[in-house]
Motif scaffolding. Structure first.
Motif, short mmCIF file in Angstrom:
data_model
loop_
_atom_site.label_atom_id
_atom_site.label_comp_id
_atom_site.label_asym_id
_atom_site.label_seq_id
_atom_site.Cartn_x
_atom_site.Cartn_y
_atom_site.Cartn_z
N PRO A 106 0.79 -1.23 0.00
CA PRO A 106 0.00 0.00 0.00
C PRO A 106 0.83 1.28 0.00
O PRO A 106 0.32 2.34 -0.33
CB PRO A 106 -0.81 -0.10 1.29
CG PRO A 106 0.00 -0.97 2.17
CD PRO A 106 0.72 -1.93 1.27
N GLY A 107 2.09 1.23 0.38
CA GLY A 107 2.89 2.44 0.48
C GLY A 107 2.69 3.11 1.84
O GLY A 107 1.96 2.62 2.69
N LYS A 108 3.33 4.24 2.05
CA LYS A 108 3.25 4.95 3.34
C LYS A 108 1.94 5.71 3.51
O LYS A 108 1.50 5.95 4.62
CB LYS A 108 4.41 5.93 3.48
CG LYS A 108 5.78 5.28 3.52
CD LYS A 108 6.03 4.54 4.78
CE LYS A 108 6.53 5.47 5.85
NZ LYS A 108 6.71 4.81 7.11
N GLU A 126 2.09 -5.98 2.44
CA GLU A 126 3.48 -5.85 2.86
C GLU A 126 3.68 -4.41 3.30
O GLU A 126 3.99 -3.53 2.49
CB GLU A 126 4.40 -6.24 1.71
CG GLU A 126 4.24 -7.69 1.29
CD GLU A 126 5.02 -8.04 0.05
OE1 GLU A 126 5.91 -7.26 -0.36
OE2 GLU A 126 4.72 -9.09 -0.54
N LEU A 127 3.47 -4.17 4.60
CA LEU A 127 3.55 -2.82 5.15
C LEU A 127 4.99 -2.39 5.29
O LEU A 127 5.87 -3.19 5.62
CB LEU A 127 2.86 -2.75 6.51
CG LEU A 127 1.38 -3.09 6.53
CD1 LEU A 127 0.87 -3.11 7.97
CD2 LEU A 127 0.59 -2.11 5.70
N GLU A 154 8.03 -0.10 7.14
CA GLU A 154 8.34 0.21 8.54
C GLU A 154 7.64 1.51 8.94
O GLU A 154 7.35 2.34 8.10
CB GLU A 154 9.85 0.36 8.73
CG GLU A 154 10.63 -0.91 8.44
CD GLU A 154 10.35 -2.03 9.43
OE1 GLU A 154 10.26 -1.76 10.64
OE2 GLU A 154 10.21 -3.18 8.98
N ASP A 155 7.41 1.67 10.22
CA ASP A 155 6.76 2.85 10.78
C ASP A 155 5.25 2.76 10.53
O ASP A 155 4.69 1.69 10.49
CB ASP A 155 7.37 4.14 10.22
CG ASP A 155 7.13 5.35 11.11
OD1 ASP A 155 6.91 5.15 12.33
OD2 ASP A 155 7.16 6.47 10.62
N VAL A 156 4.60 3.90 10.36
CA VAL A 156 3.14 3.96 10.28
C VAL A 156 2.68 4.11 8.83
O VAL A 156 3.16 4.96 8.10
CB VAL A 156 2.59 5.13 11.12
CG1 VAL A 156 1.08 5.22 11.01
CG2 VAL A 156 3.01 5.00 12.57
N THR A 157 1.72 3.27 8.45
CA THR A 157 1.04 3.43 7.17
C THR A 157 -0.18 4.29 7.45
O THR A 157 -1.01 3.94 8.29
CB THR A 157 0.61 2.06 6.60
OG1 THR A 157 1.78 1.28 6.36
CG2 THR A 157 -0.17 2.22 5.31
N ALA A 162 2.62 -0.17 11.91
CA ALA A 162 1.30 0.15 12.44
C ALA A 162 0.48 0.80 11.33
O ALA A 162 1.00 1.24 10.31
CB ALA A 162 1.43 1.09 13.63
N ILE A 163 -0.84 0.88 11.56
CA ILE A 163 -1.75 1.50 10.62
C ILE A 163 -2.53 2.58 11.36
O ILE A 163 -3.07 2.33 12.44
CB ILE A 163 -2.73 0.48 10.01
CG1 ILE A 163 -1.97 -0.61 9.24
CG2 ILE A 163 -3.74 1.17 9.10
CD1 ILE A 163 -2.83 -1.76 8.78
N HIS A 164 -2.57 3.78 10.80
CA HIS A 164 -3.42 4.85 11.34
C HIS A 164 -4.42 5.24 10.28
O HIS A 164 -4.04 5.57 9.14
CB HIS A 164 -2.61 6.07 11.75
CG HIS A 164 -3.50 7.21 12.18
ND1 HIS A 164 -4.14 7.20 13.40
CD2 HIS A 164 -3.90 8.32 11.54
CE1 HIS A 164 -4.88 8.30 13.48
NE2 HIS A 164 -4.75 8.98 12.36
#
Length: 110
Positions: free
Chosen positions: A18-20, A39-40, A42-45, A94-96
């Motif tokens: 999905p990208g950042k 495939e997330l 690193e950090d927050v998507t 993580a996902i926000h």
């Protein structure tokens, strides 16, 4: 980007990236995004979900931290996750989701 207009849209039926930053838009329809095989990075998507007379539904992996914020006007937002007795392990991913719902809704589930 996932877009549904006068109908439905599904994204993420297999492995994908999905990208950042990711957008999901539902106008008089429903949009479903499945992050369970994503495939997330690193950090927050960060996801922006907009719904007008429609809804956004997000399927997320059980072990991925998720946060939901935004505004709903004559609509709703909710996170429905399976109850676990243990806290989620620390994760670099993580996902926000920032949801804007007008006469529509946003649901996050695992």
């Amino acid at each position: 980007m996932n877009f549904a207009f006068l109908g439905g849209s599904k994204l993420g039926q297999g492995p994908w990236r999905p990208g950042k930053k990711f957008w999901s838009i539902a106008i008089v329809g429903g949009a479903e995004v499945d992050f369970r095989q994503a495939e997330l990075e690193e950090d927050v998507t960060r996801v922006v979900a907009f719904s007008f007379f429609g809804g956004n539904k997000f399927l997320v992996p059980e072990n991925t931290p998720v946060s939901l914020s935004g505004v709903s006007i004559l609509g709703g937002r909710e996170v429905k996750r399976a109850r676990t007795k243990e806290a989620l392990p620390a994760s670099p991913k993580a996902i926000h989701i920032n949801a804007i719902s007008i006469l529509g809704g946003c649901q996050v589930t695992d």
